[in-house]
Write a protein that holds these residues in place. Structure first.
Motif, PDB file in Angstrom:
ATOM      1  N   ASN A  30       0.845  -1.197   0.000  1.00 36.71           N
ATOM      2  CA  ASN A  30       0.000   0.000   0.000  1.00 36.71           C
ATOM      3  C   ASN A  30       0.881   1.248   0.000  1.00 36.71           C
ATOM      4  OD1 ASN A  30       0.990   0.108   2.588  1.00 36.71           O
ATOM      5  ND2 ASN A  30      -0.945  -0.377   3.588  1.00 36.71           N
ATOM      6  N   VAL A  31       0.242   2.398   0.072  1.00 37.91           N
ATOM      7  CA  VAL A  31       1.020   3.636   0.006  1.00 37.91           C
ATOM      8  C   VAL A  31       1.984   3.783   1.184  1.00 37.91           C
ATOM      9  CG1 VAL A  31      -0.627   4.955  -1.367  1.00 37.91           C
ATOM     10  CG2 VAL A  31      -0.820   4.974   1.126  1.00 37.91           C
ATOM     11  N   TRP A  32       1.674   3.110   2.278  1.00 40.75           N
ATOM     12  CA  TRP A  32       2.560   3.207   3.451  1.00 40.75           C
ATOM     13  C   TRP A  32       3.704   2.201   3.370  1.00 40.75           C
ATOM     14  CZ3 TRP A  32       0.294   7.372   4.647  1.00 40.75           C
ATOM     15  CH2 TRP A  32      -1.096   7.479   4.609  1.00 40.75           C
ATOM     16  N   ARG A  33       3.757   1.436   2.313  1.00 40.22           N
ATOM     17  CA  ARG A  33       4.759   0.379   2.118  1.00 40.22           C
ATOM     18  C   ARG A  33       4.664  -0.691   3.222  1.00 40.22           C
ATOM     19  NH1 ARG A  33      10.256   2.297   1.816  1.00 40.22           N
ATOM     20  NH2 ARG A  33       9.681   4.130   3.022  1.00 40.22           N
ATOM     21  N   GLU A  89      -6.354  -2.450  -1.579  1.00 41.84           N
ATOM     22  CA  GLU A  89      -5.880  -1.377  -0.702  1.00 41.84           C
ATOM     23  C   GLU A  89      -7.104  -0.494  -0.508  1.00 41.84           C
ATOM     24  OE1 GLU A  89      -2.487   0.788  -2.088  1.00 41.84           O
ATOM     25  OE2 GLU A  89      -2.621   2.245  -0.460  1.00 41.84           O
ATOM     26  N   ARG A  90      -7.750  -0.620   0.608  1.00 41.20           N
ATOM     27  CA  ARG A  90      -9.137  -0.200   0.814  1.00 41.20           C
ATOM     28  C   ARG A  90     -10.027  -1.155   0.023  1.00 41.20           C
ATOM     29  NH1 ARG A  90      -8.794   3.229   5.071  1.00 41.20           N
ATOM     30  NH2 ARG A  90      -6.877   4.383   4.834  1.00 41.20           N
ATOM     31  N   ASP A 114     -10.737  -4.982   1.878  1.00 36.60           N
ATOM     32  CA  ASP A 114      -9.512  -4.311   2.310  1.00 36.60           C
ATOM     33  C   ASP A 114      -8.531  -5.307   2.926  1.00 36.60           C
ATOM     34  OD1 ASP A 114      -7.684  -2.441   3.250  1.00 36.60           O
ATOM     35  OD2 ASP A 114      -9.211  -1.155   4.144  1.00 36.60           O
ATOM     36  N   TRP A 116      -6.542  -4.491   5.175  1.00 36.19           N
ATOM     37  CA  TRP A 116      -6.272  -3.966   6.518  1.00 36.19           C
ATOM     38  C   TRP A 116      -7.343  -4.456   7.492  1.00 36.19           C
ATOM     39  CZ3 TRP A 116      -2.233  -0.798   8.022  1.00 36.19           C
ATOM     40  CH2 TRP A 116      -2.351  -0.152   9.247  1.00 36.19           C
ATOM     41  N   ARG A 119     -11.895  -7.345   7.590  1.00 40.45           N
ATOM     42  CA  ARG A 119     -13.337  -7.507   7.571  1.00 40.45           C
ATOM     43  C   ARG A 119     -13.781  -7.720   6.130  1.00 40.45           C
ATOM     44  NH1 ARG A 119     -17.486  -2.869   9.110  1.00 40.45           N
ATOM     45  NH2 ARG A 119     -17.389  -2.551   6.869  1.00 40.45           N
ATOM     46  N   TYR A 135       5.826  -2.833   8.856  1.00 36.58           N
ATOM     47  CA  TYR A 135       6.053  -1.454   8.437  1.00 36.58           C
ATOM     48  C   TYR A 135       7.486  -1.361   7.911  1.00 36.58           C
ATOM     49  CZ  TYR A 135       1.761   0.676  10.207  1.00 36.58           C
ATOM     50  OH  TYR A 135       0.450   1.053  10.381  1.00 36.58           O
ATOM     51  N   PHE A 137       9.980   0.110   8.918  1.00 32.23           N
ATOM     52  CA  PHE A 137      11.036   0.092   9.928  1.00 32.23           C
ATOM     53  C   PHE A 137      10.681  -0.669  11.197  1.00 32.23           C
ATOM     54  CE2 PHE A 137      11.825   3.840   7.316  1.00 32.23           C
ATOM     55  CZ  PHE A 137      13.145   3.602   6.947  1.00 32.23           C
ATOM     56  N   HIS A 138       9.523  -1.295  11.226  1.00 34.18           N
ATOM     57  CA  HIS A 138       9.219  -2.098  12.415  1.00 34.18           C
ATOM     58  C   HIS A 138       8.107  -3.099  12.110  1.00 34.18           C
ATOM     59  CE1 HIS A 138       5.832   0.731  12.948  1.00 34.18           C
ATOM     60  NE2 HIS A 138       5.307  -0.150  13.792  1.00 34.18           N
ATOM     61  N   GLN A 140       4.638  -4.437  13.455  1.00 34.85           N
ATOM     62  CA  GLN A 140       3.555  -3.931  14.289  1.00 34.85           C
ATOM     63  C   GLN A 140       2.626  -5.062  14.715  1.00 34.85           C
ATOM     64  OE1 GLN A 140       2.901  -0.803  15.465  1.00 34.85           O
ATOM     65  NE2 GLN A 140       1.177  -1.739  16.567  1.00 34.85           N
ATOM     66  N   ARG A 142      -0.793  -6.499  16.790  1.00 35.23           N
ATOM     67  CA  ARG A 142      -2.208  -6.137  16.989  1.00 35.23           C
ATOM     68  C   ARG A 142      -2.867  -5.555  15.737  1.00 35.23           C
ATOM     69  NH1 ARG A 142      -4.205  -2.766  21.031  1.00 35.23           N
ATOM     70  NH2 ARG A 142      -2.426  -1.369  20.885  1.00 35.23           N
ATOM     71  N   ILE A 143      -2.180  -5.555  14.606  1.00 36.05           N
ATOM     72  CA  ILE A 143      -2.839  -5.242  13.332  1.00 36.05           C
ATOM     73  C   ILE A 143      -2.443  -6.366  12.375  1.00 36.05           C
ATOM     74  CG2 ILE A 143      -3.014  -3.660  11.380  1.00 36.05           C
ATOM     75  CD1 ILE A 143      -2.357  -1.372  13.205  1.00 36.05           C
TER      76      ILE A 143
END
Lengths: 187, 357
Positions: A30-33, A89-90, A114, A116, A119, A135, A137-138, A140, A142-143
């Motif tokens: 996605n756009v956030w990579r 993505e959405r 989506d 993300w 659902r 992400y 650099f990390h 994450q 719980r997602i």
């Protein structure tokens, strides 16, 4: 009797969805990579009796098709459904274009939920749900990321020769299998 | 959560206090923090967020605004963004600013709870913590002094991964006073200073549930704003059918420059979220009131949501997308068509020529 044709997506892989903790920055879901954690083996699942198989998801390179109008040749005969593993993505709706053996074309709608948070907006089955999301650099917790099993009808009864994917950078496809009838298939 | 409290000072929160329970939270995946924070406050006041935020559905775009925040929405009325989103309820809001923890405590004391603008980079519960600068909103309904005298704020964030609890003041204050510098990892929601902004919201009670008359009034209002929209050279805000057509034309004019398209991703979030809530309201009310024609409105609103996904994501990925100059007009036309279909279904739902089933 149904007939299946798993489509080889390897020539079309143009996007990396899976990464390892060593190459988190390579993901492009996605756009956030964001990316999903690399899997030990390709996804192999059966939905409605239809086998679906992804490319390797080992985080070492392109593993899915970001839809950009790719044309994929298919065995020339009548097909009823295209089953896919994919994510949006959405939530996303678009069309695929069918190319028939007689030279005509038509479109059918498809919809993907989506990636993300998992659902299903369109009643899809789960193909994969992860506990974490990567992400750049990390990692994450719980997602999670969800890949979905979805299907697209081939409304026209004409013998098919190819399918064109939409030109839509929000649609990622990981596996595609055509489904038709075994008997009376020689169109 | 709520552990180790000594002195708890909460004021004004009608249905919530920090001792006995969690702050109400509300989240749906197409919603931005603007809707989820407002929705939480509506719940606190005994209202159903979908029934309040889902009545209005419109297109509104202010071409000269900066649109680099998740919670951006073009301001229309003098009663604030909350009134713009809830035009059929007695809800209003105002932006104000503070510069230190004392100011924030005072604002909470005055208003009961406030919505605080933050930079996710400084919030330990956000995925962007010490990674990405990005603007966001959280609800802060209380403050207290802990046993050692240090100041803490209660923070509620419904956006995934979701959090609520007491937070040492420095986290919230750093986040609230952040410069939110331009961040190459988030070119969409960085680069505008958070600057101690606070959104105060006033919700006055409205007795009774949603009525058929109120829903009809809202559909008629939506239709009127759609048909009567303007996008003239002197208009600060482009609205309705005319506004959407001009917006799509503007996208086409600028589609060779990916940076110019980014605002469609950020700005479109508010429009997409509103269409989603409108569809949800139409669907729920159709069932509650046995008024099945509203289901057509729900289906059309859902198409608007999808059309926004395609416009937003195409705009966001413009730099990497081949054929962007051809695709932008096409996706724009699909968005206009989706709204036109929705408007046609508002008209049908309001028509008295049809029986309702």
């Amino acid at each position: 009797m149904t007939a299946h044709q798993v489509l080889a997506l390897e020539p079309f892989l143009n996007n990396q969805a899976a990464t390892t903790p060593e190459n988190l920055g390579d993901g492009r879901l996605n756009v956030w990579r964001n990316s999903l954690p690399a899997q030990s083996a390709p996804l192999e699942i059966v939905v409605d009796g239809v086998p679906l198989r992804s490319a390797r998801l080992d985080g070492r390179g392109p593993d899915n098709v970001l839809c950009a109008g790719q044309r994929i040749e298919v065995p020339g005969r009548r097909w009823d459904w295209l089953y896919v593993i994919g994510c949006g993505e959405r939530r996303v709706r678009d069309t695929v274009t069918w190319h028939f053996r007689d030279g005509t074309v038509d479109r059918d709608h498809f919809a993907l939920s989506d990636l993300w948070e998992g659902r299903s907006d369109f009643g899809e089955e789960l193909a994969l749900r992860t506990d974490v999301i990567h992400y750049p650099f990390h990692v994450q917790e719980r997602i999670g990321i969800t890949l979905w099993c979805q299907r697209v009808p081939v409304t026209s009864r004409k013998p098919l020769s190819a399918v064109s994917l939409p030109r839509n950078p929000a649609v990622h496809l990981f596996a595609m299998t055509l489904v038709g009838h075994q008997t009376g298939s020689a169109a | 959560m709520n552990a180790g409290s000594t002195t708890v000072a909460i004021s004004g929160a009608a249905r919530w206090n920090g001792v006995t329970g969690a702050y109400p939270q509300w989240y749906e995946d197409p919603l931005s923090c603007l809707q989820t924070t407002l929705g939480s406050i509506l719940i606190e006041h005994g209202l159903r967020p979908v029934d309040v935020l889902g009545l209005a559905c419109e297109f509104t775009f202010a071409p000269d605004d900066a649109m680099c925040e998740e919670f951006y929405r073009p301001a229309q009325s003098s009663r604030g963004v909350a009134a713009d989103l809830c035009p059929y309820h007695d809800v209003e809001s105002a932006w104000t600013t503070g510069s230190d923890a004392g100011d924030l405590v005072e604002l909470i004391e005055t208003h009961g709870r406030v919505i605080v603008a933050v930079d996710n980079y400084h919030l330990p519960f956000r995925p962007a913590f010490h990674d990405v600068h990005a603007a966001h909103l959280v609800v802060v309904p209380g403050w207290r002094r802990s046993a050692d005298g240090s100041l803490e704020f209660y923070v509620s964030d419904a956006q995934p991964p979701g959090f609520q609890g007491w937070l040492p003041a420095e986290h919230l204050i750093n986040s609230w006073l952040s410069g939110n510098p331009s961040d190459s990892q988030d070119v969409f929601f960085s680069s505008r200073e958070i600057g101690g902004r606070v959104l105060t919201v006033t919700v006055r009670p409205q007795p009774g549930g949603l009525t058929r008359g109120q829903v009809d009034q809202a559909l008629a209002g939506n239709l009127e704003r759609w048909n009567g929209g303007t996008a003239g050279p002197e208009d600060r805000v482009w609205t309705g059918h005319a506004g959407l057509r001009r917006f799509v034309e503007r996208l086409r004019e600028r589609c060779a420059d990916p940076a110019e398209l980014r605002s469609a991703y950020t700005f479109g979030w508010a429009m997409q979220a509103q269409a989603f809530l409108h569809g949800r309201l139409a669907q729920e009310f159709a069932r509650r009131s046995d008024r099945l024609r509203l289901l057509e409105v729900a289906a059309s609103a859902d198409r608007v949501v999808s059309a926004w996904s395609n416009v937003r994501l195409l705009s966001a990925h413009a730099a990497q997308t081949t054929g962007i100059t051809d695709l932008v007009p096409r996706r724009g036309a699909e968005l206009v068509h989706a709204y036109e279909q929705l408007a046609a279904d508002w008209r049908l739902a309001l028509s008295t020529e049809w029986t309702d089933r």
